[in-house]
Design a protein around this motif. Structure first.
Motif, PDB file in Angstrom:
ATOM      1  N   THR A  88       8.314 -37.193   1.271  1.00 36.05           N
ATOM      2  CA  THR A  88       9.489 -36.479   1.778  1.00 36.05           C
ATOM      3  C   THR A  88      10.756 -36.984   1.102  1.00 36.05           C
ATOM      4  N   SER A  89      10.888 -38.293   0.968  1.00 37.42           N
ATOM      5  CA  SER A  89      12.089 -38.869   0.349  1.00 37.42           C
ATOM      6  C   SER A  89      12.189 -38.483  -1.121  1.00 37.42           C
ATOM      7  N   LEU A  90      11.067 -38.496  -1.823  1.00 45.10           N
ATOM      8  CA  LEU A  90      11.087 -38.123  -3.244  1.00 45.10           C
ATOM      9  C   LEU A  90      11.438 -36.642  -3.415  1.00 45.10           C
ATOM     10  N   GLN A  91      10.924 -35.805  -2.538  1.00 48.12           N
ATOM     11  CA  GLN A  91      11.270 -34.378  -2.591  1.00 48.12           C
ATOM     12  C   GLN A  91      12.750 -34.173  -2.288  1.00 48.12           C
ATOM     13  N   THR A  92      13.277 -34.960  -1.357  1.00 38.37           N
ATOM     14  CA  THR A  92      14.707 -34.876  -1.056  1.00 38.37           C
ATOM     15  C   THR A  92      15.543 -35.273  -2.268  1.00 38.37           C
ATOM     16  N   MET A  93      15.136 -36.319  -2.968  1.00 34.98           N
ATOM     17  CA  MET A  93      15.839 -36.727  -4.183  1.00 34.98           C
ATOM     18  C   MET A  93      15.839 -35.594  -5.207  1.00 34.98           C
ATOM     19  N   ALA A  94      14.681 -34.960  -5.393  1.00 34.09           N
ATOM     20  CA  ALA A  94      14.576 -33.880  -6.371  1.00 34.09           C
ATOM     21  C   ALA A  94      15.464 -32.704  -5.983  1.00 34.09           C
ATOM     22  N   ARG A  95      15.490 -32.372  -4.707  1.00 36.34           N
ATOM     23  CA  ARG A  95      16.334 -31.253  -4.263  1.00 36.34           C
ATOM     24  C   ARG A  95      17.812 -31.593  -4.425  1.00 36.34           C
ATOM     25  N   ALA A  96      18.168 -32.849  -4.204  1.00 33.72           N
ATOM     26  CA  ALA A  96      19.569 -33.256  -4.395  1.00 33.72           C
ATOM     27  C   ALA A  96      19.985 -33.058  -5.847  1.00 33.72           C
ATOM     28  N   LEU A  97      19.117 -33.426  -6.776  1.00 28.62           N
ATOM     29  CA  LEU A  97      19.427 -33.226  -8.186  1.00 28.62           C
ATOM     30  C   LEU A  97      19.517 -31.742  -8.519  1.00 28.62           C
ATOM     31  N   ASP A  98      18.651 -30.947  -7.895  1.00 28.76           N
ATOM     32  CA  ASP A  98      18.715 -29.491  -8.097  1.00 28.76           C
ATOM     33  C   ASP A  98      20.073 -28.949  -7.669  1.00 28.76           C
ATOM     34  N   ARG A  99      20.555 -29.436  -6.522  1.00 25.23           N
ATOM     35  CA  ARG A  99      21.826 -28.948  -5.995  1.00 25.23           C
ATOM     36  C   ARG A  99      23.000 -29.336  -6.896  1.00 25.23           C
ATOM     37  N   LEU A 100      22.840 -30.401  -7.650  1.00 25.31           N
ATOM     38  CA  LEU A 100      23.905 -30.823  -8.571  1.00 25.31           C
ATOM     39  C   LEU A 100      23.934 -29.965  -9.835  1.00 25.31           C
ATOM     40  N   HIS A 183      25.795 -51.619 -10.371  1.00 21.66           N
ATOM     41  CA  HIS A 183      26.100 -51.990  -8.995  1.00 21.66           C
ATOM     42  C   HIS A 183      25.754 -50.856  -8.036  1.00 21.66           C
ATOM     43  N   LEU A 184      25.397 -51.227  -6.813  1.00 19.83           N
ATOM     44  CA  LEU A 184      25.096 -50.233  -5.791  1.00 19.83           C
ATOM     45  C   LEU A 184      26.324 -49.387  -5.503  1.00 19.83           C
ATOM     46  N   ALA A 185      26.155 -48.061  -5.573  1.00 14.69           N
ATOM     47  CA  ALA A 185      27.267 -47.147  -5.342  1.00 14.69           C
ATOM     48  C   ALA A 185      27.132 -46.408  -4.020  1.00 14.69           C
ATOM     49  N   ALA A 186      25.905 -46.211  -3.545  1.00 11.73           N
ATOM     50  CA  ALA A 186      25.686 -45.516  -2.283  1.00 11.73           C
ATOM     51  C   ALA A 186      24.298 -45.839  -1.774  1.00 11.73           C
ATOM     52  N   LEU A 187      24.137 -45.732  -0.468  1.00 13.82           N
ATOM     53  CA  LEU A 187      22.878 -46.035   0.192  1.00 13.82           C
ATOM     54  C   LEU A 187      22.578 -44.923   1.184  1.00 13.82           C
ATOM     55  N   PHE A 188      21.378 -44.366   1.114  1.00 16.06           N
ATOM     56  CA  PHE A 188      21.014 -43.237   1.966  1.00 16.06           C
ATOM     57  C   PHE A 188      19.788 -43.565   2.799  1.00 16.06           C
ATOM     58  N   GLY A 189      19.863 -43.253   4.085  1.00 13.73           N
ATOM     59  CA  GLY A 189      18.751 -43.475   4.984  1.00 13.73           C
ATOM     60  C   GLY A 189      17.707 -42.383   4.878  1.00 13.73           C
ATOM     61  N   PRO A 190      16.548 -42.585   5.503  1.00 15.95           N
ATOM     62  CA  PRO A 190      15.434 -41.644   5.391  1.00 15.95           C
ATOM     63  C   PRO A 190      15.734 -40.239   5.900  1.00 15.95           C
ATOM     64  N   GLN A 191      16.701 -40.090   6.789  1.00 12.79           N
ATOM     65  CA  GLN A 191      17.007 -38.773   7.315  1.00 12.79           C
ATOM     66  C   GLN A 191      18.205 -38.121   6.616  1.00 12.79           C
ATOM     67  N   SER A 192      18.719 -38.740   5.576  1.00  9.59           N
ATOM     68  CA  SER A 192      19.799 -38.119   4.809  1.00  9.59           C
ATOM     69  C   SER A 192      19.254 -36.868   4.122  1.00  9.59           C
ATOM     70  N   SER A 193      20.014 -35.803   4.170  1.00  6.03           N
ATOM     71  CA  SER A 193      19.568 -34.543   3.579  1.00  6.03           C
ATOM     72  C   SER A 193      19.887 -34.489   2.094  1.00  6.03           C
ATOM     73  N   ALA A 194      19.224 -33.561   1.409  1.00  6.82           N
ATOM     74  CA  ALA A 194      19.512 -33.348  -0.009  1.00  6.82           C
ATOM     75  C   ALA A 194      20.974 -32.955  -0.194  1.00  6.82           C
ATOM     76  N   GLU A 195      21.512 -32.183   0.733  1.00  5.97           N
ATOM     77  CA  GLU A 195      22.904 -31.756   0.645  1.00  5.97           C
ATOM     78  C   GLU A 195      23.847 -32.949   0.754  1.00  5.97           C
TER      79      GLU A 195
END
Length: 212
Positions: A88-100, A183-195
């Motif tokens: 689920t997390s990997l799919q969310t990462m992929a969708r986030a890149l799609d949205r960009l 350096h770490l720029a952002a941190l996202f939890g498991p329920q963070s959406s692709a958006e």
């Protein structure tokens, strides 16, 4: 991540262990607990997340952090037999890149195993390709995995299965956005959406980078 339905939800920053150790931990009941996107990370003084690593890609090539110098990284630690949160997390990462859109090409998604015993480079490559061919899947020796996990303050542990069943892995489940400076720029939890992730990345991409 292990389907940890017997575990209470836990989100914790553990500070001060072993002279300044910080662990990022998230355990879920299986239905998930919400952790919002944190695009502006403020860490305690002296605490760093991320660092050098030497791992192996699906083609057997050694890959290090220096190979990504000057690039944005979206990093996730998990394992291929994870029943729920990892895919689920990997799919969310992929969708986030799609949205960009085209801007997503500035970000390299990394999937690093915490189960090198089963996740050989070849297994990692086949798994990542099924989710999104942009994902760079990395494995390595147990020592190499332990070192990169320590650098990112990732918690993981083998959980014995019932008699006759394979073991599972309990692990933290954050997505890390690492800047071109390493350096770490952002941190996202498991329920963070692709958006949410895409919006946070876009804001970071819009900010001037040091040395630019």
């Amino acid at each position: 991540m292990k389907a940890a339905r017997t575990l209470v939800p836990l989100i914790a920053l553990v500070l001060g262990l072993g002279g300044g150790t910080l662990w990022l931990m998230h355990r879920s009941t299986g239905q998930g607990t919400s952790v919002s996107a944190s695009p502006d990370v403020a860490l305690p003084a002296g605490v760093k997340i991320g660092g050098a690593f030497h791992l192996v890609d699906p083609h057997g090539r050694t890959v290090s952090d220096t190979d990504f110098k000057g690039r944005w990284l979206l990093v996730y630690f998990g394992y291929t037999t994870c029943p729920d949160i990892c895919p689920t997390s990997l799919q969310t990462m992929a969708r986030a890149l799609d949205r960009l859109g085209p801007r997503g090409q500035a970000v390299v998604p990394l999937f690093i195993t915490i189960d090198p015993e089963r996740d050989t480079p070849e297994v990692m490559g086949r798994y990542a390709a099924m989710i999104d061919p942009r994902i760079v899947a990395l494995s390595g020796t147990p020592q190499a995995i332990a070192e990169v996990a320590k650098a990112y303050h990732v918690y993981y542990a083998k959980v014995p299965g019932k008699p006759g069943e394979p073991y599972a892995m309990d692990h933290s489940a954050f997505i890390y956005l690492v800047g071109p400076d390493g350096h770490l720029a952002a941190l996202f939890g498991p329920q963070s959406s692709a958006e949410e992730i895409a919006a946070a990345i876009a804001r970071k991409l819009d900010q001037p980078q040091e040395g630019a």
